[in-house]
Design a protein around this motif. Structure first.
Motif, mmCIF file in Angstrom:
data_model
loop_
_atom_site.group_PDB
_atom_site.id
_atom_site.type_symbol
_atom_site.label_atom_id
_atom_site.label_comp_id
_atom_site.label_asym_id
_atom_site.label_seq_id
_atom_site.Cartn_x
_atom_site.Cartn_y
_atom_site.Cartn_z
ATOM 1 N N THR A 40 5.451 -81.477 11.199
ATOM 2 C CA THR A 40 6.311 -80.358 11.575
ATOM 3 C C THR A 40 5.910 -79.096 10.820
ATOM 4 O OG1 THR A 40 8.146 -81.848 12.052
ATOM 5 C CG2 THR A 40 8.707 -79.534 11.650
ATOM 6 N N TRP A 41 5.643 -79.245 9.533
ATOM 7 C CA TRP A 41 5.244 -78.110 8.704
ATOM 8 C C TRP A 41 3.940 -77.492 9.234
ATOM 9 C CZ3 TRP A 41 4.960 -78.659 2.638
ATOM 10 C CH2 TRP A 41 4.934 -77.399 2.058
ATOM 11 N N ILE A 42 2.987 -78.341 9.550
ATOM 12 C CA ILE A 42 1.728 -77.846 10.116
ATOM 13 C C ILE A 42 1.994 -77.158 11.458
ATOM 14 C CG2 ILE A 42 -0.475 -78.585 11.135
ATOM 15 C CD1 ILE A 42 -0.612 -80.691 8.844
ATOM 16 N N GLY A 43 2.849 -77.749 12.279
ATOM 17 C CA GLY A 43 3.185 -77.147 13.567
ATOM 18 C C GLY A 43 3.851 -75.790 13.422
ATOM 19 N N VAL A 44 4.760 -75.667 12.477
ATOM 20 C CA VAL A 44 5.411 -74.382 12.236
ATOM 21 C C VAL A 44 4.377 -73.360 11.776
ATOM 22 C CG1 VAL A 44 7.083 -73.165 10.773
ATOM 23 C CG2 VAL A 44 7.693 -75.373 11.776
ATOM 24 N N ASP A 45 3.451 -73.779 10.914
ATOM 25 C CA ASP A 45 2.397 -72.866 10.466
ATOM 26 C C ASP A 45 1.520 -72.402 11.625
ATOM 27 O OD1 ASP A 45 2.985 -72.528 7.787
ATOM 28 O OD2 ASP A 45 1.868 -74.307 7.177
ATOM 29 N N VAL A 46 1.240 -73.294 12.555
ATOM 30 C CA VAL A 46 0.461 -72.902 13.732
ATOM 31 C C VAL A 46 1.234 -71.865 14.550
ATOM 32 C CG1 VAL A 46 -0.468 -73.717 15.942
ATOM 33 C CG2 VAL A 46 -0.924 -75.007 13.844
ATOM 34 N N ILE A 47 2.529 -72.100 14.729
ATOM 35 C CA ILE A 47 3.359 -71.130 15.459
ATOM 36 C C ILE A 47 3.375 -69.791 14.732
ATOM 37 C CG2 ILE A 47 5.738 -70.590 16.150
ATOM 38 C CD1 ILE A 47 6.042 -73.637 16.721
ATOM 39 N N VAL A 48 3.506 -69.826 13.415
ATOM 40 C CA VAL A 48 3.484 -68.587 12.633
ATOM 41 C C VAL A 48 2.156 -67.862 12.840
ATOM 42 C CG1 VAL A 48 3.411 -67.659 10.276
ATOM 43 C CG2 VAL A 48 5.185 -69.306 10.926
ATOM 44 N N ALA A 49 1.055 -68.608 12.803
ATOM 45 C CA ALA A 49 -0.260 -67.994 13.017
ATOM 46 C C ALA A 49 -0.354 -67.362 14.402
ATOM 47 C CB ALA A 49 -1.364 -69.034 12.830
ATOM 48 N N VAL A 50 0.145 -68.051 15.412
ATOM 49 C CA VAL A 50 0.114 -67.513 16.776
ATOM 50 C C VAL A 50 0.955 -66.240 16.855
ATOM 51 C CG1 VAL A 50 0.862 -67.944 19.158
ATOM 52 C CG2 VAL A 50 -0.428 -69.696 17.910
ATOM 53 N N LEU A 51 2.150 -66.253 16.285
ATOM 54 C CA LEU A 51 3.005 -65.065 16.319
ATOM 55 C C LEU A 51 2.360 -63.891 15.586
ATOM 56 C CD1 LEU A 51 6.531 -66.674 15.799
ATOM 57 C CD2 LEU A 51 5.622 -65.653 17.908
ATOM 58 N N VAL A 52 1.730 -64.160 14.446
ATOM 59 C CA VAL A 52 1.041 -63.096 13.703
ATOM 60 C C VAL A 52 -0.097 -62.523 14.542
ATOM 61 C CG1 VAL A 52 -0.445 -62.633 11.705
ATOM 62 C CG2 VAL A 52 1.682 -63.913 11.412
ATOM 63 N N LEU A 53 -0.873 -63.392 15.160
ATOM 64 C CA LEU A 53 -2.004 -62.922 15.969
ATOM 65 C C LEU A 53 -1.536 -62.159 17.213
ATOM 66 C CD1 LEU A 53 -4.367 -66.012 15.669
ATOM 67 C CD2 LEU A 53 -4.657 -63.766 14.592
ATOM 68 N N VAL A 54 -0.488 -62.645 17.865
ATOM 69 C CA VAL A 54 0.052 -61.937 19.033
ATOM 70 C C VAL A 54 0.598 -60.576 18.594
ATOM 71 C CG1 VAL A 54 1.916 -61.928 20.747
ATOM 72 C CG2 VAL A 54 0.513 -63.982 20.414
ATOM 73 N N GLY A 55 1.326 -60.563 17.484
ATOM 74 C CA GLY A 55 1.869 -59.304 16.995
ATOM 75 C C GLY A 55 0.788 -58.300 16.642
ATOM 76 N N ARG A 56 -0.280 -58.782 16.087
ATOM 77 C CA ARG A 56 -1.360 -57.879 15.655
ATOM 78 C C ARG A 56 -2.249 -57.419 16.809
ATOM 79 N NH1 ARG A 56 -4.476 -54.564 14.971
ATOM 80 N NH2 ARG A 56 -5.995 -54.294 13.328
#
Length: 182
Positions: A40-56
């Motif tokens: 779950t922690w790894i999955g949340v980190d992947v989601i965070v990475a996707v959101l950061v990349l989409v935002g940027r």
């Protein structure tokens, strides 16, 4: 009871008091929760990475704003919950199984990684989330924002590398036992 039987019973009680306390079923249950929390922690980190990349990198200010708003609003609680669950179940597995907390180097390294990442979530990531939300709201409203969000690339990268390394340690169990001094 003879003296020999009493001595044998006493030795057995001492041996059992230092033995792992998690029985096979409870150990497996705690291990499953530990593995699921890590995933779950790894999955949340992947989601965070996707959101950061989409935002940027999004060409749409509305999409970028939504990504930053979601990141600042929703990411911390599941990330911290899964991290603390990993920590708690890891401590239980360390105390309650033959691996121990500081008996094997790989267990000690995993413990340090988990503690450091949990502290970083609270001390480094959480304080900046209100600014991320405000940045997202400004972008979504079309107002623009001058806030620098480039520092958001590091948390998911560091966490994903660290958690992947911890997973490798759990699978291969390298380095052997910690040497005791004295």
């Amino acid at each position: 009871m003879s003296e020999a039987a009493a001595a044998h019973t006493s030795r057995r009680q001492v041996a059992h008091s230092s033995a792992p306390f998690l029985g096979p079923k409870l150990r497996k249950t705690v291990l499953v929760v530990h593995v699921l929390a890590g995933g779950t922690w790894i999955g949340v980190d992947v989601i965070v990475a996707v959101l950061v990349l989409v935002g940027r990198f999004s060409n749409s200010p509305g999409t970028a704003g939504l990504a930053y708003h979601a990141l600042g609003t929703f990411a911390l609680i599941p990330m911290l919950t899964s991290g603390l669950t990993c920590l708690g179940t890891g401590l239980l597995l360390g105390w309650g199984t033959r691996w121990g907390l500081v008996r094997y180097r790989w267990v000690l390294v995993k413990l340090v990684i988990t503690v450091v990442l949990c502290v970083l979530i609270v001390a480094a990531l959480a304080p900046g989330m209100p600014e991320v939300v405000a940045h997202g709201e400004a972008l979504a409203a079309g107002a623009g924002s001058t806030a620098d969000m480039s520092n958001l690339f590091f948390p998911p990268a560091v966490s994903l590398v660290s958690l992947s390394f911890a997973t490798v340690l759990a699978v291969f169990k390298p380095w052997g036992k910690v040497r005791r001094r004295g």
